[in-house]
Write an enzyme that holds these catalytic residues in place. Structure first.
Site, mmCIF file in Angstrom:
data_model
loop_
_atom_site.group_PDB
_atom_site.id
_atom_site.type_symbol
_atom_site.label_atom_id
_atom_site.label_comp_id
_atom_site.label_asym_id
_atom_site.label_seq_id
_atom_site.Cartn_x
_atom_site.Cartn_y
_atom_site.Cartn_z
ATOM 1 N N MET A 16 -57.923 51.316 -59.263
ATOM 2 C CA MET A 16 -56.974 52.075 -60.061
ATOM 3 C C MET A 16 -57.628 53.259 -60.765
ATOM 4 O O MET A 16 -56.990 53.920 -61.576
ATOM 5 C CB MET A 16 -56.314 51.161 -61.102
ATOM 6 C CG MET A 16 -55.591 49.983 -60.495
ATOM 7 S SD MET A 16 -54.378 50.441 -59.248
ATOM 8 C CE MET A 16 -53.200 51.309 -60.250
ATOM 9 N N LYS A 41 -59.681 57.404 -68.385
ATOM 10 C CA LYS A 41 -59.468 56.801 -67.077
ATOM 11 C C LYS A 41 -58.834 57.848 -66.168
ATOM 12 O O LYS A 41 -57.716 58.319 -66.426
ATOM 13 C CB LYS A 41 -58.557 55.580 -67.180
ATOM 14 C CG LYS A 41 -58.364 54.898 -65.823
ATOM 15 C CD LYS A 41 -57.995 53.435 -65.975
ATOM 16 C CE LYS A 41 -58.124 52.702 -64.655
ATOM 17 N NZ LYS A 41 -57.994 51.266 -64.765
ATOM 18 N N ASP A 77 -49.791 43.278 -63.629
ATOM 19 C CA ASP A 77 -51.154 43.063 -63.114
ATOM 20 C C ASP A 77 -52.028 42.384 -64.167
ATOM 21 O O ASP A 77 -53.154 42.797 -64.424
ATOM 22 C CB ASP A 77 -51.772 44.399 -62.688
ATOM 23 C CG ASP A 77 -53.001 44.202 -61.784
ATOM 24 O OD1 ASP A 77 -53.109 43.128 -61.164
ATOM 25 O OD2 ASP A 77 -53.845 45.107 -61.716
#
Length: 528
Positions: free
Chosen positions: A20, A38, A132
């Site tokens: 991811m 991120k 998730d």
């Protein structure tokens, strides 16, 4: 990337990489703080519509301020089109780092699962599903803290058609059956994943395993995990029930909210004491009242014995064979016994026990000589309370697929459903109304009341007036006009006709079920 400045963030080092994206530690040059950046893979956002959906959900998540959800500062884009998320930087590692070293102590596993459930409850209340939940997405910034990260990214991967790599089969192993089949999912998919995480924390292994993704999915869809008791992990039987309910393949029989699972975990925490000796962990079921009895000084024990003898005498028990002034052990079966409540005539006691291997409601006389189960069902039956005339009991059971209140006669027999999706029953002194706790869609418990002549017609008594949640253990005043209930270690009262609740305690030390004095002028409670 290291050493470069992106917007007003100076990238310092890489701290994580996965399917991811890549995470960097960076310095916020404007505010002088350390953050985590991120960067999402370029393939993750292929078109404008997908990108806009992601940005919308990211903004929604950033609006949630909760101690168990990662704080997102902003979502931005580099001049060359790279999307990145700026979030708080947490040290301490992830839950994945801990479970890779083996099973966690029971108390620690319950604590972490409870905090994750708290975070999920807050997110679900805002309509946000994680999709998730896994150890790698649970940060442990401090020994006491838990932060859930990567909200919304699993959904983004589904929107873009990108296959998540890097953590497979880890991610696959935490998918709910409906998610593994590619069906539409709701917040109950996060409940399943939390059940998988809890199982792994307790055993050091995943409940559904395989050498490749399809084998794992087959196990999720067709296999049942080994019970915790069978694995010899030393977990309480009630914890095994919680895990199995979270891992029910039918979403309708699963916990219907993270808040419902959280409540069972909190109830279990209150019922067990966990101690560590010489590197090993031992637990035993207990109640708050037992803990108070163990900790009071000898003069208090004598006083309590005298008061108990007086109370029993005034309630009409005249069995002179019952010892006065000293404890009498009423039950001695193997397993846990608790939730005890004496009958209105003072001659019988109802309680919950798992001595048969399953939670059931029992009734015994005050000497424990005539004991019999009055429920016998594969579902967990618990928390019994007497009707005022002693002819029947209300209790909580999962036999309808979720915690609900049922009624059974004093001698047992068939049980009838009273209130769906409710717990903590309390029958009014006149026997005409029932108060209980029921969860809102957010998972927060509130106090409700209903006429027993028509239990389906319910009225909510408490709301968000005092900013707290999990209103539970309602108890009627002797005159039936007021209810006392617990919320976040304090006691509150509210009129049985509705109105604004008012606090009875403010020190945050009230635990257990409150008890009214016979004249209704005082309320007694346990305190640590």
């Amino acid at each position: 990337m290291i050493g470069k400045t992106v917007s007003h963030y100076r990238v310092l080092e890489e701290i994580g990489v996965g399917g991811m994206g890549i995470v960097y530690r960076a310095e916020d040059t404007r505010l002088g703080r350390t953050v985590a950046l991120k960067f999402l893979p370029p393939d993750l956002i292929r078109d404008h519509a997908t990108k806009e959906r992601f940005l919308h959900e990211a903004r929604a998540i950033s609006a949630i301020e909760h101690p168990n959800i990662c704080t997102i500062h902003e979502v931005d884009e580099t001049p060359d089109g790279q999307i990145f998320i700026c979030m708080a930087c947490y040290d301490g590692g992830t839950l994945k780092d801990k479970v890779q070293q083996g099973a966690l102590p029971v108390g620690e596993a319950i604590r972490i699962a409870s905090l994750v459930a708290r975070g999920l409850r807050a997110a679900h209340a805002e309509g946000i599903i994680h999709r998730d939940i896994k150890p790698g997405n649970i940060m442990l910034p401090t020994p006491e803290g838990v932060r859930i990260v990567d909200f919304g990214l699993a959904k983004l991967a589904g929107l873009s058609g990108l296959t998540i790599r890097g953590s497979v089969p880890g991610t696959t192993a935490y998918m709910s059956p409906e998610q593994a089949q590619g069906r539409e999912v709701d917040h109950r998919t996060d409940v399943w994943s939390l059940g998988v995480v809890l199982y792994e924390m307790l055993t050091g292994r995943r409940p559904f395993a395989g050498e490749y993704d399809q084998a794992v999915i087959y196990s999720i869809l067709n296999s049942e995990p080994e019970p915790l008791v069978a694995l010899g992990e030393g977990a309480p039987p009630e914890l095994d029930r919680i895990v199995r309910k979270a891992l029910d393949k039918d979403p309708g029989k699963r916990y219907q909210s993270a808040g419902e699972m959280l409540e069972d975990l909190r109830t279990l925490t209150r019922r067990i004491e966990i101690t560590e000796t010489s590197g090993t962990e031992a637990w035993r079921f207990t109640t708050r009242r037992e803990r108070v009895m163990l900790r009071v000084a000898l003069p208090a024990v004598i006083l309590l014995a005298v008061l108990t003898a007086v109370w029993v005498a005034t309630r009409g028990v005249r069995d002179e064979s019952v010892p006065r002034g000293r404890p009498l052990q009423v039950t001695a079966a193997e397993g846990w016994e608790g939730d005890a409540e004496i009958s209105p005539d003072g001659a019988r006691i109802t309680y919950t026990s798992n001595s048969s291997g399953n939670l059931d409601v029992y009734v015994t006389d005050v000497r424990g000589e005539r004991t019999s189960p009055i429920t016998d069902h594969p579902a967990a039956d618990r928390s019994p309370t007497w009707f005022p005339d002693g002819s029947a009991l209300a209790f909580v059971s999962d036999r309808s697929g979720r915690a609900s209140i049922w009624k059974v006669g004093q001698l047992g027999g068939g049980a009838t459903l009273l209130v769906e999706g409710a717990r903590y029953p309390a029958i009014s002194p006149d026997g005409e109304r029932i108060a209980f706790s029921r969860a809102l869609e957010s998972g927060d418990l509130r106090i409700w009341v209903a006429e027993l002549s028509d239990p389906s017609s319910t009225t909510i008594l408490t709301g968000d007036e005092h900013g707290l949640w999990d209103h539970k253990r309602p108890v009627w005043s002797p005159d039936g006009r007021t209810l006392c209930y617990a919320s976040q270690h304090n006691l509150w009262t509210v009129s049985a006709e509705g109105g604004a609740p008012r606090p009875l305690t403010t020190e945050g030390r009230a635990d257990g079920t409150p008890t009214w004095s016979s004249d209704g002028r005082h309320v007694y409670f346990d305190s640590e």
